[in-house]
Design a protein around this motif. Structure first.
Motif, PDB file in Angstrom:
ATOM      1  N   HIS A 270       0.849  -1.188   0.000  1.00 51.40           N
ATOM      2  CA  HIS A 270       0.000   0.000   0.000  1.00 51.40           C
ATOM      3  C   HIS A 270       0.889   1.243   0.000  1.00 51.40           C
ATOM      4  CE1 HIS A 270      -4.200  -1.485   1.096  1.00 51.40           C
ATOM      5  NE2 HIS A 270      -3.466  -2.582   0.948  1.00 51.40           N
ATOM      6  N   ARG A 295      -2.863   3.955  -3.053  1.00 54.56           N
ATOM      7  CA  ARG A 295      -2.754   2.951  -4.129  1.00 54.56           C
ATOM      8  C   ARG A 295      -2.247   1.656  -3.526  1.00 54.56           C
ATOM      9  NH1 ARG A 295       0.235   4.278  -9.729  1.00 54.56           N
ATOM     10  NH2 ARG A 295      -1.849   5.152 -10.071  1.00 54.56           N
ATOM     11  N   TRP A 296      -2.831   0.549  -3.950  1.00 51.12           N
ATOM     12  CA  TRP A 296      -2.345  -0.748  -3.476  1.00 51.12           C
ATOM     13  C   TRP A 296      -2.228  -1.706  -4.649  1.00 51.12           C
ATOM     14  CZ3 TRP A 296      -6.903   1.607  -2.315  1.00 51.12           C
ATOM     15  CH2 TRP A 296      -8.097   0.997  -2.734  1.00 51.12           C
ATOM     16  N   LYS A 297      -1.371  -2.712  -4.465  1.00 51.67           N
ATOM     17  CA  LYS A 297      -1.017  -3.631  -5.538  1.00 51.67           C
ATOM     18  C   LYS A 297      -1.684  -4.998  -5.332  1.00 51.67           C
ATOM     19  CE  LYS A 297       1.400  -0.273  -6.986  1.00 51.67           C
ATOM     20  NZ  LYS A 297       2.855  -0.155  -6.873  1.00 51.67           N
ATOM     21  N   ILE A 314      -2.157  -2.865 -10.338  1.00 49.01           N
ATOM     22  CA  ILE A 314      -2.740  -2.001  -9.305  1.00 49.01           C
ATOM     23  C   ILE A 314      -4.029  -2.631  -8.802  1.00 49.01           C
ATOM     24  CG2 ILE A 314      -3.700   0.279  -8.811  1.00 49.01           C
ATOM     25  CD1 ILE A 314      -1.864   1.386 -11.009  1.00 49.01           C
ATOM     26  N   GLY A 315      -4.046  -2.953  -7.531  1.00 51.86           N
ATOM     27  CA  GLY A 315      -5.251  -3.528  -6.943  1.00 51.86           C
ATOM     28  C   GLY A 315      -6.340  -2.493  -6.751  1.00 51.86           C
ATOM     29  N   GLY A 316      -5.940  -1.235  -6.589  1.00 51.98           N
ATOM     30  CA  GLY A 316      -6.918  -0.173  -6.428  1.00 51.98           C
ATOM     31  C   GLY A 316      -6.265   1.174  -6.223  1.00 51.98           C
ATOM     32  N   ASP A 317      -6.975   2.219  -6.629  1.00 49.14           N
ATOM     33  CA  ASP A 317      -6.608   3.614  -6.396  1.00 49.14           C
ATOM     34  C   ASP A 317      -7.769   4.288  -5.692  1.00 49.14           C
ATOM     35  OD1 ASP A 317      -4.033   4.041  -7.401  1.00 49.14           O
ATOM     36  OD2 ASP A 317      -4.742   4.244  -9.448  1.00 49.14           O
ATOM     37  N   GLU A 318      -7.470   5.125  -4.715  1.00 47.62           N
ATOM     38  CA  GLU A 318      -8.535   5.803  -3.993  1.00 47.62           C
ATOM     39  C   GLU A 318      -8.050   7.180  -3.562  1.00 47.62           C
ATOM     40  OE1 GLU A 318     -11.258   4.399  -0.356  1.00 47.62           O
ATOM     41  OE2 GLU A 318      -9.168   4.753   0.209  1.00 47.62           O
TER      42      GLU A 318
END
Length: 399
Positions: A270, A295-297, A314-318
């Motif tokens: 993260h 951002r997390w992978k 990229i597992g997600g962007d917030e």
């Protein structure tokens, strides 16, 4: 306006020899030979290349290899990664570089090579010096190996060492917890992390709690006694569970707790990056407003290895909503015992201090915070009831 805070680099190494029953980190037992060390370093560097536009021109003040068990990786893999990272990022002089180490994976000669690669701080996951309790915790080392690993690192010229110790362990008494600390003091580390075992969701211990866990009162007695022993031994408490000799606080974790920025690379890593509005705001650029990005992978090593360096990794962007920022800031900052200036809140969140006037006043009235002009510090009661104090800063329905 949002200002750029110090930047750290977190590198996640996902493999371990055996998954501990209390562990909720992204760690994976590797079977069928050694993990693909070279391929993983390639993936880390590709991941870093992909994220570089978020931090162009910024200086890295600390690096932390976490896991999993980073000490599974040979020194040449750590060296190759650090050389590659230093070619892409500016490292500050004296940059703190920490490697988490399991005493059961320490080998003669490795620490010298880690030090030559640039590692200058080792964090040992010891947990306890009681061999029977170590077995109950599923650890792969014993107390003798713990002693030997620390001495190997010291012999290699590494003196900035942290020892992780847990308390309120299965079957542990106050006397046993005291003995753990005395064993740690005998090794003369620069830093000690002393924290309570918690049964985290989705762990073996959460599904099948171990027998003999101390109750809440017994755990509090152990904590209070531990704080006194640590203080007497010259370790000042600077965070809820962190104690250090003068000048030996963990720079990397201090940056987290002061709501600094960190780039996270590796499987499941993260990151949190501040993106202040650009000078081209009037022209409608994508950076026309302050943003703080999380951002997390991808978590699973195989998926990460296949996609690293591409958007698919990229597992997600917030983007953290502005209404959430007071809570996010205090969730970190109030872990520390230090006083903090209110202008740090403004610089790190981009919000006016007016956004936290009401919860600050409430926390002061309850005796949890002390406000002295433009500086805020937690009281002893505030440290004990930290979760209650932090919860005052949660967004309200009308925020």
């Amino acid at each position: 306006m949002l200002s750029l805070p110090p930047l750290s680099l977190y590198v996640h190494m996902p493999w371990c020899v055996r998954k501990c029953p209390y562990c909720d980190f992204n760690s994976h037992e590797h079977r069928g030979g050694p993990p693909p060390f070279a391929a993983y370093v390639d993936a880390l560097l590709a991941d870093l290349d992909h994220d570089l536009p978020l931090v162009w021109g910024r200086t890295v003040h600390s690096v932390f290899f976490g896991g999993g068990t980073p000490s599974l990786f040979p020194a040449e893999a750590i060296d190759r990664f650090l050389q590659g990272a230093a070619a892409r990022l500016r490292f500050a002089p004296g940059c703190e570089i920490t490697l988490e180490t399991n005493p059961g994976t320490a080998e003669h000669g490795r620490f010298e090579d880690y030090r030559k690669a640039g590692v200058n701080r080792i964090s040992f996951g010891i947990q306890t010096f009681d061999d029977e309790v170590l077995k109950r915790l599923g650890r792969i080392h014993d107390s003798g190996q713990a002693d030997a690993a620390v001495k190997l690192a010291q012999d290699a010229g590494l003196d900035n060492l942290n020892l992780d110790l847990m308390y309120a362990l299965p079957g542990q008494t106050l006397a046993m917890a005291e003995h753990d600390l005395q064993r740690a003091f005998a090794l003369s580390p620069a830093h000690i992390s002393h924290y309570q075992l918690t049964l985290e969701p989705n762990t073996v211990f959460a599904a099948r709690p171990p027998q003999g866990l101390p109750d809440e009162d017994a755990a509090w007695d152990i904590q209070e006694r531990g704080q006194a022993l640590l203080a007497d031994a010259g370790y000042a408490q600077y965070e809820i569970s962190a104690y250090a000799r003068p000048g030996r606080q963990c720079a990397h974790n201090l940056n987290y707790w002061r709501f600094g920025d960190y780039l996270g690379i590796g499987a499941g890593a993260h990151g949190k990056i501040s993106l202040p509005r650009s000078d081209e705001a009037e022209l409608g650029s994508p950076h026309a407003s302050d943003r703080i990005l999380r951002r997390w992978k991808l978590k699973h090593p195989a998926a990460y290895l296949a996609q690293a360096g591409t958007p698919a990794a990229i597992g997600g962007d917030e983007v953290i909503p502005a209404a959430q920022l007071p809570f996010e800031f205090m969730l970190n900052q109030l872990r520390l015992r230090e006083a903090f200036p209110l202008d740090r809140f403004e610089a790190r969140t981009g919000l006016s201090r007016a956004a936290i006037v009401a919860p600050l006043a409430e926390a002061e009235a309850r005796g949890w915070l002390r406000i002295d002009g433009a500086r805020v510090s937690p009281t002893d009661a505030g440290q004990r009831f930290a979760n209650d104090a932090i919860s005052l800063f949660l967004p309200t329905d009308d925020a």
